[in-house]
Design a protein around this motif. Structure first.
Motif, PDB file in Angstrom:
ATOM      1  N   GLU A 313       0.819  -1.215   0.000  1.00 55.28           N
ATOM      2  CA  GLU A 313       0.000   0.000   0.000  1.00 55.28           C
ATOM      3  C   GLU A 313       0.850   1.261   0.000  1.00 55.28           C
ATOM      4  OE1 GLU A 313      -3.235   0.088   2.768  1.00 55.28           O
ATOM      5  OE2 GLU A 313      -3.444  -2.103   2.790  1.00 55.28           O
ATOM      6  N   ASP A 334      -8.453   9.483  -2.270  1.00 52.26           N
ATOM      7  CA  ASP A 334      -8.598   8.986  -0.906  1.00 52.26           C
ATOM      8  C   ASP A 334      -8.202   7.509  -0.905  1.00 52.26           C
ATOM      9  OD1 ASP A 334      -9.280   8.194   1.627  1.00 52.26           O
ATOM     10  OD2 ASP A 334     -11.394   8.770   1.497  1.00 52.26           O
ATOM     11  N   ASP A 336      -7.588   5.539   1.486  1.00 50.87           N
ATOM     12  CA  ASP A 336      -8.300   4.716   2.479  1.00 50.87           C
ATOM     13  C   ASP A 336      -9.565   4.112   1.874  1.00 50.87           C
ATOM     14  OD1 ASP A 336      -6.452   5.186   4.455  1.00 50.87           O
ATOM     15  OD2 ASP A 336      -7.497   6.938   5.249  1.00 50.87           O
ATOM     16  N   LYS A 337     -10.107   4.799   0.881  1.00 54.86           N
ATOM     17  CA  LYS A 337     -11.308   4.306   0.196  1.00 54.86           C
ATOM     18  C   LYS A 337     -10.935   3.408  -0.981  1.00 54.86           C
ATOM     19  CE  LYS A 337     -15.285   5.923  -2.517  1.00 54.86           C
ATOM     20  NZ  LYS A 337     -15.956   7.121  -3.110  1.00 54.86           N
TER      21      LYS A 337
END
Length: 356
Positions: A313, A334, A336-337
Motif C-alpha cells: 500500500e 482517498d 483509504d477508500k
C-alpha cells in the motif's frame, strides 16, 4: 453435586481449548479450511478483464483447476483495447474484476470519478529475479557493473509517468545519478527495445519477461543487477474490483477471492518453493499466456504474487506522489477508500493464512 458440576465444567473447558489449538495449528501450517465456505446455491458468473498477461496466473489456475467451479462460480474472460475502455466498465459493474497497472492516467481516471477498488496483489518483483528490471547491452556488460555506471547512458523506458518511469527514477536515485546525467528514451514497445539494443541505439532498457530471458539467450542484452535493489516493494499491478461486485454480490466476491488466492498459492508453490506438480501449473500458464514454451518457464524471472493477497500500500501511494511531483496528476485521491483489503481479509479468515 458440586464435584459433578466441576467435572462438566472442566471437560467443556478442555474441549474449547483443544478446538482453539487445532484451529491455530491449521492456520500456522497454511492449510486451507474451505469446508466453512459452501458453494453458492445458484451458479453465478464473474467477468474478468484479462489480456493473457502472466500476472493473471491466479485467475487461470483457479479456473483450470476447478476452484471457481467448487464455489459454483463461472468465470468469463473479457479483453479491452486499453484501460480507458476497461475502467468505466469496471466502475459500472459490467466487468467484476480486472487488472490495473499504476500510471498517472490510471490515477487521474479514478480522481475524475471512475469508481474502482484495489482489492489484491497482481504483480510485484521477486527478490533477486525480477520479471521487470533493467538490462544492459551485451557489449557493455563488462563496463556496466554497478549503478553509478549508468551516468551518460541512453536508457529506454516504455512509459512516462507510469510504474516504469517510477522504477527508473528509483534506480537513478539509488545510483546517485541525476536525471540530467542520463538520456531518457521513451520506447513504448518492449520488442523494439531489443531491436534498438541490437542496433546499439540504446545502452540500457527497463525490460520485461520473457523478453529479458530471450534477449539473454540471443546475446542481445544481459540483466543489469536487479530492480529489488532499489524498489523492493514496487507494486506493479493490482487486482481491481467493481464496487457493485464488492457490495451487492459480496457472497460471490468472497468465494471468488478465496478461489483466486488458492490459484496464487499453487503458482507460488511451483515457482517460489519449487514443488513438483508434474508440470500442471506450467502447462496452465503456457495455455493462457503468450509464453508457450514450457521449458522457458523454468528460466524466466516470474511475476511475484502474494499468496495472502495483500498489496504494498505504501508503494502505491509513493507512485502517486511521484506522478504528482511531475505535474501529471489532476485531483486528489482517498487511498483509504480506494485500497480495500477487506475481501482478502474475509477470504483469509475462511481459507487460512499461507505460511512460507
Amino acid at each position: 453435586m458440586k464435584k459433578f458440576l466441576f467435572f462438566i465444567i472442566t471437560v467443556v473447558a478442555f474441549l474449547i481449548v483443544s478446538g482453539c489449538q487445532s484451529s491455530d495449528s491449521s492456520q500456522q501450517d497454511g492449510e486451507e479450511n474451505t469446508d466453512s465456505l459452501s458453494p453458492l446455491e445458484e451458479t453465478s458468473k464473474v467477468i474478468i478483464a484479462e489480456d493473457g498477461s502472466a500476472s493473471g496466473a491466479g485467475f487461470y489456475i483457479a479456473k483450470d483447476k476447478g476452484y471457481f467451479e467448487e464455489y459454483n462460480i463461472e468465470v468469463e474472460f473479457a479483453t479491452f483495447g486499453n484501460s480507458d475502455e476497461m475502467l468505466p466498465a469496471v466502475a459500472a459493474g459490467e466487468v467484476d474484476v480486472a487488472g490495473g497497472i499504476s500510471s498517472a492516467s490510471f490515477f487521474n481516471s479514478i480522481a475524475q470519478g471512475i469508481d474502482v477498488r484495489f482489492i489484491a496483489d497482481k504483480g510485484h518483483n521477486n527478490d533477486g529475479s525480477s520479471y521487470f528490471t533493467f538490462v544492459v547491452r551485451d557489449d557493455l556488460k563488462n563496463e556496466m557493473t554497478d549503478y553509478p555506471d549508468v551516468k551518460g547512458k541512453k536508457i529506454a523506458v516504455s512509459t512516462e509517468n507510469g510504474v516504469d518511469h517510477y522504477i527508473y527514477n528509483e534506480m537513478l536515485k539509488h545510483a546517485g545519478v541525476s536525471t540530467d546525467e542520463v538520456e531518457f528514451v521513451l520506447m513504448s514497445d518492449f520488442s523494439n527495445m531489443m531491436a534498438a539494443m541490437g542496433n546499439k541505439q540504446i545502452d540500457l532498457a527497463l525490460q520485461i519477461e520473457p523478453l529479458i530471458t530471450q534477449g539473454e539467450n540471443q546475446d542481445i542484452h544481459q540483466r543489469f543487477l536487479d530492480a529489488t535493489d532499489y524498489a523492493p516493494e514496487a507494486q506493479i499491478a493490482m487486482v481491481l474490483g467493481s464496487p457493485k461486485f464488492l457490495t451487492e454480490r459480496r457472497d460471490v466476491a468472497v468465494r471468488f477471492m478465496a478461489a483466486y488466492l488458492r490459484g496464487v498459492r499453487d503458482y507460488h508453490d511451483i515457482f517460489m518453493k519449487e514443488v513438483d506438480d508434474e508440470g500442471e501449473v506450467v502447462s496452465i500458464m503456457a495455455n493462457h499466456t503468450a509464453l508457450k514454451d514450457e521449458e522457458l518457464w523454468t528460466e524466466v524471472g516470474v511475476t511475484g504474487l502474494n499468496p495472502n493477497g495483500y498489496i504494498f500500500e505504501e508503494d502505491v501511494e509513493n507512485q502517486y506522489q511521484f506522478y504528482q511531483e511531475n505535474g501529471a496528476i489532476q485531483g486528489e485521491l482517498d487511498f483509504d477508500k480506494i485500497i480495500d483489503m477487506s475481501l482478502v481479509e474475509e477470504a483469509l479468515d475462511l481459507i487460512g493464512t499461507y505460511e512460507e
